[in-house]
Design a protein around this motif. Structure first.
Motif, mmCIF file in Angstrom:
data_model
loop_
_atom_site.group_PDB
_atom_site.id
_atom_site.type_symbol
_atom_site.label_atom_id
_atom_site.label_comp_id
_atom_site.label_asym_id
_atom_site.label_seq_id
_atom_site.Cartn_x
_atom_site.Cartn_y
_atom_site.Cartn_z
ATOM 1 N N GLU A 156 0.968 -1.133 0.253
ATOM 2 C CA GLU A 156 0.157 0.384 -0.259
ATOM 3 C C GLU A 156 1.087 1.416 0.389
ATOM 4 O OE1 GLU A 156 -2.867 -0.655 3.060
ATOM 5 O OE2 GLU A 156 -3.295 -1.866 2.784
ATOM 6 N N TYR A 157 2.022 0.971 -1.188
ATOM 7 C CA TYR A 157 2.700 2.237 -0.769
ATOM 8 C C TYR A 157 2.123 4.163 -1.647
ATOM 9 C CZ TYR A 157 6.350 5.427 -2.373
ATOM 10 O OH TYR A 157 7.552 6.196 -2.686
ATOM 11 N N ASP A 158 2.011 4.716 -0.913
ATOM 12 C CA ASP A 158 1.450 5.945 -1.250
ATOM 13 C C ASP A 158 2.910 7.027 -1.415
ATOM 14 O OD1 ASP A 158 1.422 8.823 -1.252
ATOM 15 O OD2 ASP A 158 -0.716 8.464 -0.119
ATOM 16 N N PRO A 159 3.062 7.315 -3.094
ATOM 17 C CA PRO A 159 4.227 7.985 -2.856
ATOM 18 C C PRO A 159 4.513 9.532 -3.004
ATOM 19 C CG PRO A 159 2.748 7.463 -5.095
ATOM 20 C CD PRO A 159 2.246 6.743 -4.114
ATOM 21 N N ASP A 160 2.929 10.245 -2.948
ATOM 22 C CA ASP A 160 3.220 11.661 -2.283
ATOM 23 C C ASP A 160 3.745 11.622 -0.892
ATOM 24 O OD1 ASP A 160 2.604 12.837 -4.516
ATOM 25 O OD2 ASP A 160 0.153 12.072 -4.504
ATOM 26 N N ALA A 161 3.807 10.361 0.333
ATOM 27 C CA ALA A 161 3.083 10.404 1.539
ATOM 28 C C ALA A 161 5.085 9.843 1.541
ATOM 29 C CB ALA A 161 2.767 9.976 2.173
ATOM 30 N N ARG A 162 5.103 9.228 0.854
ATOM 31 C CA ARG A 162 6.301 8.007 0.728
ATOM 32 C C ARG A 162 6.298 7.109 2.379
ATOM 33 N NH1 ARG A 162 10.460 12.535 2.151
ATOM 34 N NH2 ARG A 162 11.834 10.566 2.962
ATOM 35 N N SER A 163 5.033 6.138 1.931
ATOM 36 C CA SER A 163 5.307 5.859 3.036
ATOM 37 C C SER A 163 4.013 4.497 2.685
ATOM 38 C CB SER A 163 3.743 6.299 3.785
ATOM 39 O OG SER A 163 2.093 6.287 3.193
ATOM 40 N N CYS A 164 3.621 3.733 3.300
ATOM 41 C CA CYS A 164 3.584 2.360 3.534
ATOM 42 C C CYS A 164 3.237 1.826 4.645
ATOM 43 C CB CYS A 164 4.277 1.133 2.006
ATOM 44 S SG CYS A 164 6.168 0.638 3.508
ATOM 45 N N THR A 165 2.435 0.619 4.487
ATOM 46 C CA THR A 165 1.881 -0.229 5.110
ATOM 47 C C THR A 165 2.639 -1.703 5.964
ATOM 48 O OG1 THR A 165 0.046 -1.169 4.098
ATOM 49 C CG2 THR A 165 -0.475 0.671 5.389
ATOM 50 N N PHE A 166 2.711 -2.013 7.126
ATOM 51 C CA PHE A 166 3.439 -2.725 7.085
ATOM 52 C C PHE A 166 2.770 -4.703 7.795
ATOM 53 C CE2 PHE A 166 5.171 -4.931 11.093
ATOM 54 C CZ PHE A 166 6.219 -6.618 9.657
ATOM 55 N N LYS A 218 9.172 -3.045 20.450
ATOM 56 C CA LYS A 218 10.114 -2.505 20.910
ATOM 57 C C LYS A 218 11.443 -2.439 19.481
ATOM 58 C CE LYS A 218 11.465 -7.490 21.962
ATOM 59 N NZ LYS A 218 11.292 -8.569 22.712
ATOM 60 N N VAL A 219 10.489 -2.122 18.121
ATOM 61 C CA VAL A 219 11.525 -2.147 16.982
ATOM 62 C C VAL A 219 11.194 -0.716 17.111
ATOM 63 C CG1 VAL A 219 10.723 -2.227 14.637
ATOM 64 C CG2 VAL A 219 10.644 -4.717 15.561
ATOM 65 N N GLY A 220 9.931 -0.185 17.425
ATOM 66 C CA GLY A 220 9.875 1.567 17.789
ATOM 67 C C GLY A 220 8.943 1.895 17.211
ATOM 68 N N MET A 260 -0.474 2.348 14.454
ATOM 69 C CA MET A 260 0.880 2.305 14.601
ATOM 70 C C MET A 260 1.926 2.806 13.626
ATOM 71 S SD MET A 260 1.516 -0.971 18.080
ATOM 72 C CE MET A 260 2.668 -0.231 18.392
ATOM 73 N N SER A 261 2.390 3.425 14.839
ATOM 74 C CA SER A 261 3.719 3.873 12.801
ATOM 75 C C SER A 261 4.538 4.364 13.487
ATOM 76 C CB SER A 261 3.275 5.734 12.157
ATOM 77 O OG SER A 261 2.855 6.461 13.230
ATOM 78 N N ILE A 262 5.928 4.476 12.523
ATOM 79 C CA ILE A 262 7.048 4.648 13.009
ATOM 80 C C ILE A 262 7.558 5.687 11.614
ATOM 81 C CG2 ILE A 262 7.799 2.961 11.851
ATOM 82 C CD1 ILE A 262 10.335 2.811 13.674
ATOM 83 N N LEU A 263 8.596 6.880 12.574
ATOM 84 C CA LEU A 263 8.704 7.812 11.268
ATOM 85 C C LEU A 263 10.052 7.505 11.012
ATOM 86 C CD1 LEU A 263 7.384 11.156 12.122
ATOM 87 C CD2 LEU A 263 5.863 9.300 10.186
ATOM 88 N N LEU A 282 14.782 1.954 0.885
ATOM 89 C CA LEU A 282 13.307 2.544 -0.375
ATOM 90 C C LEU A 282 12.988 3.799 0.293
ATOM 91 C CD1 LEU A 282 11.279 -0.086 0.276
ATOM 92 C CD2 LEU A 282 12.771 -0.542 -0.960
ATOM 93 N N GLY A 283 13.473 4.288 1.225
ATOM 94 C CA GLY A 283 13.660 6.395 1.461
ATOM 95 C C GLY A 283 12.533 6.541 1.440
ATOM 96 N N LEU A 284 11.402 5.960 2.399
ATOM 97 C CA LEU A 284 10.108 5.890 3.115
ATOM 98 C C LEU A 284 9.927 6.653 4.049
ATOM 99 C CD1 LEU A 284 8.378 2.632 3.097
ATOM 100 C CD2 LEU A 284 8.339 4.083 1.827
ATOM 101 N N HIS A 285 9.271 7.535 4.603
ATOM 102 C CA HIS A 285 8.957 8.177 5.656
ATOM 103 C C HIS A 285 8.565 8.083 6.689
ATOM 104 C CE1 HIS A 285 8.289 12.420 7.668
ATOM 105 N NE2 HIS A 285 6.711 12.282 7.714
ATOM 106 N N ARG A 286 7.550 6.890 5.518
ATOM 107 C CA ARG A 286 6.429 6.551 7.315
ATOM 108 C C ARG A 286 6.086 4.989 6.825
ATOM 109 N NH1 ARG A 286 1.561 7.594 10.364
ATOM 110 N NH2 ARG A 286 0.013 6.942 10.054
ATOM 111 N N ILE A 287 6.541 4.670 7.928
ATOM 112 C CA ILE A 287 5.475 3.235 7.965
ATOM 113 C C ILE A 287 4.576 2.571 8.839
ATOM 114 C CG2 ILE A 287 6.032 0.413 7.952
ATOM 115 C CD1 ILE A 287 8.644 1.518 7.280
ATOM 116 N N GLU A 288 3.164 2.089 9.224
ATOM 117 C CA GLU A 288 2.156 2.316 9.034
ATOM 118 C C GLU A 288 1.713 0.749 9.999
ATOM 119 O OE1 GLU A 288 -2.272 3.098 8.297
ATOM 120 O OE2 GLU A 288 -0.823 4.988 8.300
#
Length: 190
Positions: A89-99, A150-152, A175-178, A128-134
């Motif tokens: 679920e990569y969002d190129p504008d937000a440089r984010s994806c889901t995990f 534990k992972v952050g 949850m998310s991590i930046l 990959l240069g992501l900004h956010r993973i949720e």
């Protein structure tokens, strides 16, 4: 750092696990893992009925999927597949994806899930240069929530009573991590 396509399927090596691209041959062990009662209890129902044939087709096509990164979590001592990790679920504008992750019975209680999550998150930010993973996880999945913390990953909120599980309404924890949080965390452990 700019985003690099999910079409590159790396091998990520840790001390307790090796993450590698899936092959069609992994479908049988993934069928066993997906059928495990604990996996069933803590994951969402699939949108299609799963069969061994569908899983062979699915896992056989993961290496060519340009829009997501599915990696097999393996035990380095035996090479056995014990689960999976996924960025999608990569969002190129937000440089984010889901995990999401799924660890079967033979991979639990050994730190493999924590290391696998850390390896894929590190890859997401550092390569990959992501900004956010949720992610989203059921609130009753305490083991997974502990691993993610534990992972952050940080709790952002709770979607209340999103689905009935085991005859009761279940909450979903978001949850998310930046990237900057990961950078701060990883600099303290290196």
């Amino acid at each position: 750092m700019s985003f690099s396509s999910f079409s590159v399927k790396p091998v990520l090596t840790g001390r307790k696990t090796v993450l590698r691209p899936f092959t069609e041959a992994d479908a049988d062990v993934m069928w066993e893992i997906i059928e495990d009662p604990e996996v069933v209890r803590f994951t969402y129902e699939p949108s299609i009925e799963l069969t061994p044939e569908r899983l062979r087709s699915w896992y056989g096509s993961r290496a060519a999927a340009p829009d997501r990164l599915d990696l097999a979590v393996t035990d380095p001592a035996t090479g056995e597949v014990v689960g999976e990790v996924v960025l999608n679920e990569y969002d190129p504008d937000a440089r984010s994806c889901t995990f999401r992750t799924l660890i079967g019975p033979r991979g639990r209680g050994r730190g493999i899930g924590t290391e696998a999550a850390g390896l894929i998150v590190a890859h997401g930010f550092e390569e990959l240069g992501l900004h956010r993973i949720e992610l989203g996880a059921y609130a009753h999945n305490r083991r997974a929530l502990h691993v993610y913390e534990k992972v952050g990953f940080v709790v952002e909120g709770v979607r209340r009573e999103v689905r009935r599980r085991d005859g009761e309404w279940a909450d979903e924890v978001i949850m998310s991590i930046l990237d900057r949080e990961w950078a701060a965390l990883s600099s303290t452990v290196r």
